[in-house]
Scaffold this active site. Structure first.
Site, PDB file in Angstrom:
ATOM      1  N   GLY A  70      39.015  14.906 -12.364  1.00  0.00           N
ATOM      2  CA  GLY A  70      38.137  15.261 -11.267  1.00  0.00           C
ATOM      3  C   GLY A  70      38.862  15.823 -10.060  1.00  0.00           C
ATOM      4  O   GLY A  70      38.236  16.324  -9.140  1.00  0.00           O
ATOM      5  N   CYS A  71      40.177  15.733 -10.063  1.00  0.00           N
ATOM      6  CA  CYS A  71      40.954  16.292  -8.950  1.00  0.00           C
ATOM      7  C   CYS A  71      41.109  17.793  -9.159  1.00  0.00           C
ATOM      8  O   CYS A  71      41.289  18.263 -10.277  1.00  0.00           O
ATOM      9  CB  CYS A  71      42.332  15.641  -8.860  1.00  0.00           C
ATOM     10  SG  CYS A  71      42.293  13.930  -8.319  1.00  0.00           S
ATOM     11  N   GLN A  72      41.074  18.533  -8.061  1.00  0.00           N
ATOM     12  CA  GLN A  72      41.245  19.980  -8.109  1.00  0.00           C
ATOM     13  C   GLN A  72      42.656  20.322  -8.588  1.00  0.00           C
ATOM     14  O   GLN A  72      42.844  21.235  -9.375  1.00  0.00           O
ATOM     15  CB  GLN A  72      41.008  20.551  -6.719  1.00  0.00           C
ATOM     16  CG  GLN A  72      41.073  22.048  -6.634  1.00  0.00           C
ATOM     17  CD  GLN A  72      40.754  22.540  -5.229  1.00  0.00           C
ATOM     18  OE1 GLN A  72      40.464  21.770  -4.329  1.00  0.00           O
ATOM     19  NE2 GLN A  72      40.819  23.834  -5.047  1.00  0.00           N
TER      20      GLN A  72
END
Length: 138
Positions: free
Chosen positions: A50-52
């Site tokens: 979910g982290c960019q």
């Protein structure tokens, strides 16, 4: 030093920098000081989903305390995970699970992050607590 004391120490250090850009430079510096994460630990199962940016988190238990290793391919994200590592590394699973990590909101850093990066902070905190939970039972 307790988790709350470590959080307070970070907030005091950041208070020396009135400008948010200076605060970011300081946080980036913290990321550069993170112990190197061995390449063989940078596996898909250690990525925070979910982290960019790519953020790897590894945890181990040593003498009843949780030890964290982390890295990122982004300097600002690496600095952010460094904040959490500094606060939580060396805590017991119970201390980590009961820690209030809202100190990150008091840093003033979130307001200058893109929404996806700000959300990553929550994901990092959640993953670190999840790793502590895995060690609390065993």
């Amino acid at each position: 030093m307790s988790i709350a004391e470590k959080q307070q120490e970070i907030l005091e250090e950041l208070s020396f920098f009135p400008d948010w850009q200076e605060r970011y430079e300081y946080v980036i510096g913290l990321g550069r000081k993170l112990p190197a994460m061995p390449e063989e630990l940078k596996t898909v199962d250690k990525l925070i989903k979910g982290c960019q940016s790519q953020v790897w988190l590894d945890a181990s238990k040593d003498d009843g305390k949780v030890r964290y290793l982390a890295d990122s391919d982004s300097v600002i994200t690496k600095g952010m995970i460094a904040l959490f590592v500094r606060v939580l590394d060396g805590g017991t699973p119970d201390e980590i699970l009961s820690a209030d990590l809202s100190f990150i909101d008091k840093t003033g850093l979130k307001e200058h992050l893109a929404p996806t990066r700000a959300n990553a902070l929550n994901l990092m905190a959640t993953q670190m607590k999840q790793r502590a939970l895995e060690y609390s039972a065993g």
